[in-house]
Design an enzyme around this catalytic site. Structure first.
Site, short mmCIF file in Angstrom:
data_model
loop_
_atom_site.label_atom_id
_atom_site.label_comp_id
_atom_site.label_asym_id
_atom_site.label_seq_id
_atom_site.Cartn_x
_atom_site.Cartn_y
_atom_site.Cartn_z
N LYS A 45 0.80 -1.24 0.00
CA LYS A 45 0.00 0.00 0.00
C LYS A 45 0.83 1.29 0.00
O LYS A 45 0.39 2.34 0.46
CB LYS A 45 -1.00 0.03 1.17
CG LYS A 45 -1.85 -1.21 1.30
CD LYS A 45 -2.36 -1.78 -0.01
CE LYS A 45 -3.40 -0.95 -0.70
NZ LYS A 45 -3.71 -1.54 -2.05
N HIS A 105 7.02 -7.38 -2.28
CA HIS A 105 6.88 -6.64 -1.01
C HIS A 105 7.83 -7.21 0.04
O HIS A 105 7.68 -6.95 1.23
CB HIS A 105 5.45 -6.79 -0.47
CG HIS A 105 4.39 -6.13 -1.29
ND1 HIS A 105 4.48 -4.82 -1.70
CD2 HIS A 105 3.20 -6.59 -1.75
CE1 HIS A 105 3.39 -4.51 -2.40
NE2 HIS A 105 2.61 -5.56 -2.44
N SER A 135 -4.52 2.92 4.17
CA SER A 135 -4.71 2.26 2.89
C SER A 135 -4.79 0.74 3.06
O SER A 135 -5.60 0.07 2.42
CB SER A 135 -3.55 2.64 1.96
OG SER A 135 -3.75 2.15 0.67
P1 A3P Z 1 -4.85 4.98 -1.00
O1 A3P Z 1 -5.53 3.74 -0.48
O2 A3P Z 1 -4.33 5.84 0.10
O3 A3P Z 1 -5.70 5.74 -1.96
P2 A3P Z 1 -0.22 -0.25 -3.79
O4 A3P Z 1 -0.22 -0.11 -5.28
O5 A3P Z 1 1.13 -0.39 -3.19
O6 A3P Z 1 -1.20 -1.28 -3.33
O7 A3P Z 1 -0.71 1.15 -3.19
C1 A3P Z 1 -2.04 1.57 -3.33
C2 A3P Z 1 -2.12 3.03 -2.93
O8 A3P Z 1 -1.50 3.83 -3.96
C3 A3P Z 1 -3.56 3.50 -2.81
O9 A3P Z 1 -3.56 4.51 -1.81
C4 A3P Z 1 -3.78 4.07 -4.22
O10 A3P Z 1 -4.86 4.96 -4.32
C5 A3P Z 1 -2.44 4.78 -4.43
N1 A3P Z 1 -2.18 5.06 -5.84
C6 A3P Z 1 -2.27 4.24 -6.91
N2 A3P Z 1 -2.02 4.89 -8.05
C7 A3P Z 1 -1.75 6.18 -7.72
C8 A3P Z 1 -1.43 7.35 -8.47
N3 A3P Z 1 -1.34 7.34 -9.80
N4 A3P Z 1 -1.22 8.50 -7.79
C9 A3P Z 1 -1.31 8.54 -6.44
N5 A3P Z 1 -1.62 7.47 -5.69
C10 A3P Z 1 -1.85 6.29 -6.31
#
Ligand code: A3P
Length: 292
Positions: A45, A105, A135
């Site tokens: 996340k 991860h 998140s």
């Molecule tokens: P939030 O839940 O705070 O919105 P991962 O890809 O490691 O699972 O992380 C997911 C997090 O990255 C989520 O955070 C998601 O919304 C955010 N995320 C994904 N794409 C993004 C982007 N282009 N810009 C900013 N945040 C992004």
């Protein structure tokens, strides 16, 4: 499944891990890296999907159509991901042509030795603990198979204790930070990407040995904006069945901001978290911003 009984997850070398992954851990440990592999490492996340799409776009030299050909989890396979024969990150990678982009991860001590032996490039992306906890909580709600986190305060306790998959966030970010001076490694922050994406994209391109032309950087920034990625089926995980990810509960592309923790932590929780945080981080020079 009950989150409280501590049996919700298995363990590898003392790190809590999804039971399905643990069964086939030998395949992960003996994974054969290639010298031109690029590894993207994050604690869950922390913006893995965002970074993966940026890097993929750099590799494809701005070809948006190529980026949309398949879902991100097929273009950038998740190394340790395994669900019997249905999902198998190791196999996906073995069958992939070079150069491969590998998502993982894993904590530093669990990265398969072959990546170090082959001197592969590694990008570590980290994000502040409070936003990661928020998140991760929503992720727990939307992944159907995960135990019910019950409430955000309860989840935060588990997070602080490191009783969530991939274990302690504190240990994860600190151990990778210790590796940051390795010339093959780049350590970056979600908050920096939110603040100045151009600067970070240029940094990434230089690290990957590419010339950052203004036109290409512009295209990458546009294609990987939160809104674009939210609307893009190859990056928003909507191609996965609802039985796996219920995006009606919470979308994968949820908010994409820094500082959402302020909408979730009470003053008391925040004080408790900060005290614990200082304890956990006092032996490290690593500093985070919790808002920008
Ligand atoms: P939030 O839940 O705070 O919105 P991962 O890809 O490691 O699972 O992380 C997911 C997090 O990255 C989520 O955070 C998601 O919304 C955010 N995320 C994904 N794409 C993004 C982007 N282009 N810009 C900013 N945040 C992004």
């Amino acid at each position: 499944m009950d989150f409280e009984d501590n049996k919700a997850f298995g363990e590898v070398h003392g790190i809590p891990m999804y039971k399905d992954f643990v069964k086939y851990w030998d395949d992960v440990e003996t994974f054969q890296a290639r010298p031109d592999d690029l590894v993207i490492v994050t604690y869950p996340k922390s913006g893995t999907t965002w970074l993966s799409e940026i890097v993929y776009m750099i590799y494809k030299e701005d070809d948006v159509e190529k980026c949309k050909e398949d879902a991100i989890f097929n273009r950038v396979p998740y190394l340790e991901c395994r669900k019997e024969e249905k999902m198998n990150g190791v196999k996906q990678l073995q069958e992939m042509d070079s150069p491969r982009i590998v998502k993982t991860h894993l904590p530093a001590k669990l990265l398969p030795g072959s990546f170090w032996e082959n001197n592969c490039k590694i990008i570590y992306l980290s994000r502040n603990a409070k936003d990661v906890a928020v998140s991760y909580y929503y992720f727990f709600l939307m992944i159907t198979e995960f135990p019910d986190p019950e409430s955000f305060p309860k989840f935060v306790e588990k997070f602080m204790e490191g009783k969530v998959p991939y274990g302690s966030w504190y240990d994860h970010v600190k151990a990778w930070w210790e590796k940051r001076n390795n010339p093959q490694m780049l350590y970056i922050f979600y908050e920096d990407m939110k603040e100045d994406i151009r600067k970070e994209v240029i940094k990434l391109m230089k690290f990957l040995g590419r010339k950052p032309s203004e036109e290409l950087v512009d295209k990458i920034i546009k294609h990987t904006s939160f809104q674009e990625m939210k609307n893009n089926p190859s990056t928003n995980y909507t191609t996965l069945p609802e039985e796996m990810m219920n995006q009606r509960v919470s979308p994968f592309m949820r908010k994409g901001i820094s500082g959402d923790w302020k909408n979730h932590f009470t003053v008391a929780m925040n004080e408790r978290f900060d005290t614990h945080y200082e304890q956990q981080m006092k032996d490290s020079t690593l500093k985070f911003r919790t808002e920008i």
